[in-house]
Design a protein around this motif. Structure first.
Motif, short mmCIF file in Angstrom:
data_model
loop_
_atom_site.label_atom_id
_atom_site.label_comp_id
_atom_site.label_asym_id
_atom_site.label_seq_id
_atom_site.Cartn_x
_atom_site.Cartn_y
_atom_site.Cartn_z
N SER A 1 -55.75 21.21 -38.44
CA SER A 1 -57.09 20.40 -38.12
C SER A 1 -57.09 19.30 -38.90
O SER A 1 -57.79 18.19 -38.70
CB SER A 1 -58.20 21.10 -38.62
N GLY A 2 -56.09 19.19 -40.01
CA GLY A 2 -56.03 17.77 -40.56
C GLY A 2 -57.01 17.85 -41.93
O GLY A 2 -56.83 16.86 -42.88
N VAL A 3 -57.64 18.72 -41.97
CA VAL A 3 -58.60 18.78 -43.43
C VAL A 3 -58.52 20.24 -43.93
O VAL A 3 -58.75 21.51 -43.06
CB VAL A 3 -60.10 18.63 -42.82
N VAL A 4 -58.20 20.40 -45.27
CA VAL A 4 -58.34 21.56 -45.95
C VAL A 4 -59.19 21.59 -46.85
O VAL A 4 -59.40 20.77 -47.65
CB VAL A 4 -56.79 21.68 -46.75
N ASP A 5 -60.15 22.63 -46.46
CA ASP A 5 -61.50 22.63 -47.67
C ASP A 5 -61.34 23.51 -48.84
O ASP A 5 -60.41 24.42 -48.59
CB ASP A 5 -62.35 23.56 -46.37
N LEU A 6 -61.54 23.06 -49.98
CA LEU A 6 -61.47 23.65 -51.03
C LEU A 6 -62.67 23.83 -51.72
O LEU A 6 -63.74 23.62 -51.45
CB LEU A 6 -60.78 22.41 -52.16
N ASP A 7 -62.37 24.70 -52.97
CA ASP A 7 -63.55 24.88 -53.60
C ASP A 7 -64.59 24.15 -54.13
O ASP A 7 -65.62 23.89 -54.08
CB ASP A 7 -63.34 26.15 -54.65
N CYS A 8 -63.74 22.95 -54.37
CA CYS A 8 -64.26 21.75 -54.85
C CYS A 8 -63.70 20.50 -54.14
O CYS A 8 -62.42 20.14 -54.51
CB CYS A 8 -64.23 21.61 -56.38
N GLY A 9 -64.43 20.06 -53.16
CA GLY A 9 -63.74 19.04 -52.46
C GLY A 9 -62.69 19.32 -51.09
O GLY A 9 -62.96 20.39 -50.65
N ALA A 10 -62.08 18.38 -50.82
CA ALA A 10 -61.11 18.80 -49.86
C ALA A 10 -59.74 17.74 -49.90
O ALA A 10 -59.84 16.70 -50.41
CB ALA A 10 -61.78 18.42 -48.37
N VAL A 11 -58.75 18.37 -49.07
CA VAL A 11 -57.67 17.55 -48.87
C VAL A 11 -57.43 17.23 -47.23
O VAL A 11 -57.48 17.95 -46.34
CB VAL A 11 -56.43 18.14 -49.33
N MET A 12 -56.87 15.69 -46.93
CA MET A 12 -56.61 15.58 -45.67
C MET A 12 -55.32 15.67 -45.70
O MET A 12 -54.30 15.22 -46.75
CB MET A 12 -57.09 14.20 -45.27
N SER B 1 -38.62 21.56 -47.07
CA SER B 1 -37.10 21.48 -46.52
C SER B 1 -37.14 21.06 -45.15
O SER B 1 -36.32 20.34 -44.49
CB SER B 1 -36.62 22.98 -46.79
N SER B 2 -38.05 21.33 -44.45
CA SER B 2 -38.32 21.18 -42.79
C SER B 2 -39.11 19.91 -42.57
O SER B 2 -38.81 19.56 -41.61
CB SER B 2 -38.79 22.30 -42.36
N MET B 3 -39.87 19.54 -43.42
CA MET B 3 -40.58 18.43 -43.09
C MET B 3 -41.41 17.71 -44.24
O MET B 3 -41.42 18.58 -45.41
CB MET B 3 -41.83 18.51 -41.98
N SER B 4 -42.02 16.61 -44.21
CA SER B 4 -43.02 16.21 -45.43
C SER B 4 -44.17 15.87 -44.99
O SER B 4 -44.41 15.69 -43.79
CB SER B 4 -42.35 14.94 -46.01
N VAL B 5 -45.41 16.03 -45.90
CA VAL B 5 -46.56 15.83 -45.44
C VAL B 5 -47.29 14.68 -46.37
O VAL B 5 -46.89 14.73 -47.39
CB VAL B 5 -47.34 17.19 -45.35
N PHE B 6 -48.13 14.18 -45.84
CA PHE B 6 -48.94 13.09 -46.71
C PHE B 6 -50.21 13.71 -46.63
O PHE B 6 -50.86 14.37 -45.82
CB PHE B 6 -49.12 11.80 -45.96
N ALA B 7 -50.83 13.86 -48.06
CA ALA B 7 -51.88 14.42 -48.30
C ALA B 7 -52.75 13.58 -49.16
O ALA B 7 -52.40 12.86 -49.98
CB ALA B 7 -51.78 15.78 -49.10
N LYS B 8 -54.19 13.50 -49.22
CA LYS B 8 -55.30 12.73 -49.64
C LYS B 8 -56.31 13.53 -50.19
O LYS B 8 -56.94 14.41 -49.37
CB LYS B 8 -55.67 11.52 -49.06
#
Length: 313
Positions: A89-100, A47-54
């Motif tokens: 920080s731009g990077v979200v650590d996951l249990d398997c991999g990550a998302v920018m 609702s307030s913004m959009s984000v790009f994720a990879k």
């Protein structure tokens, strides 16, 4: 289901974005952009913004994305061009991999670009190339798409040697390892690179350039067009020959002459570039074969490699 919409992944993105905006944020809509990148990616709209994720499931995904963000920061600070801003920080650590995760950029869709938009892309790239360095390469390594990119300088500090040793040969090894590159073509690329390194083809790269800051993966999809100019994304920067970037602009998709006209508003393009374009694209064609060589898209670049070698030999 798209990897970014898996509950555990989406939840981490929502939490990171909520912290970034200072209030609760949730995904309401998703735009799949997988056809424009080598990793699963898309826009998550709230609702307030959009984000790009990879997304990447690689063991070193956190390091890869951290380095990619460092490259965008380098371009923004050194060249004064626009790049997307990180969410947290731009990077979200996951249990398997990550998302920018980055703030989304309001864009003009690629198929709606005007000549003015294409000229803006050319001017932005030329502005990056105005930043000069002492050596070809960079102080840190990064990635070309999903493949590691070695940016160490070479002893001679000649562009053609750097290209052969740090771009052509590593991408050849990747393509051979994939099993999709025919042996005869592999031998011909290896012979070309060996002749360059040995000095038997000194002339092939044209005049020796002053090392310029490069986007590093300047295909047309790695620019976002806005009404007020172009934004750089998915960069793999290093210092090298401006023709390297120029050759990639229309390597994967056709672009109009306007993009090169825009570039020439700031910097010249050597008339001999047209004859060298295929050489500078060889590494990218090998990268495509290494990554998706079994697909129709990958097979197309096997033909490109053969045609380029025919023209150079």
């Amino acid at each position: 289901m798209h990897p970014l919409l898996v509950e555990a992944v989406r939840g981490r993105i929502e939490a990171a974005t909520s912290r970034h905006v200072g209030s609760a944020w949730q995904v309401e809509r998703f735009t799949d952009l997988d056809d424009r990148a080598s990793h699963p990616c898309g826009l998550l709209h709230g609702s307030s913004m959009s984000v790009f994720a990879k997304y990447s499931d690689a063991v070193d995904a956190v390091d890869q994305f951290t380095i990619e963000l460092a490259g965008l920061t380098l371009l923004r600070e050194q060249a004064g061009i626009d790049t997307p801003r990180a969410v947290g920080s731009g990077v979200v650590d996951l249990d398997c991999g990550a998302v920018m995760v980055m703030e989304a950029v309001d864009e003009v869709a690629p198929h709606d670009r005007t000549d003015a938009d294409w000229r803006a892309i050319g001017r932005t790239l030329a502005k990056v190339h105005q930043v000069r360095g002492d050596r070809h390469g960079l102080a840190f390594d990064n990635c070309f798409g999903p493949l590691p990119q070695d940016n160490r300088a070479v002893a001679s500090n000649r562009w053609i040697d750097f290209y052969a040793q740090r771009r052509l040969l590593p991408r050849l090894r990747d393509a051979v390892h994939s099993g999709y590159l025919p042996g005869g073509l592999a031998d011909r690329v290896d012979r070309l690179a060996s002749n360059i390194v040995s000095g038997r083809l000194d002339f092939i790269g044209g005049p020796e350039p002053v090392p310029a800051l490069l986007h590093g993966d300047a295909q047309a999809n790695n620019f976002v067009s806005r009404p007020d100019g172009a934004v750089i994304i998915d960069a793999a920067p290093f210092y090298g020959h401006p023709e390297y970037d120029l050759a990639l602009l229309d390597c994967y998709v056709d672009v109009p002459q306007a993009v090169f006209d825009g570039y020439r508003e700031i910097a010249p393009i050597d008339p001999g570039f047209v004859g060298r374009r295929g050489l500078w694209r060889l590494h990218a064609s090998l990268a495509v074969v290494a990554h998706v060589g079994s697909t129709a898209f990958g097979q197309r670049f096997i033909r490109h490699i053969a045609g380029t070698l025919d023209a150079l030999e």
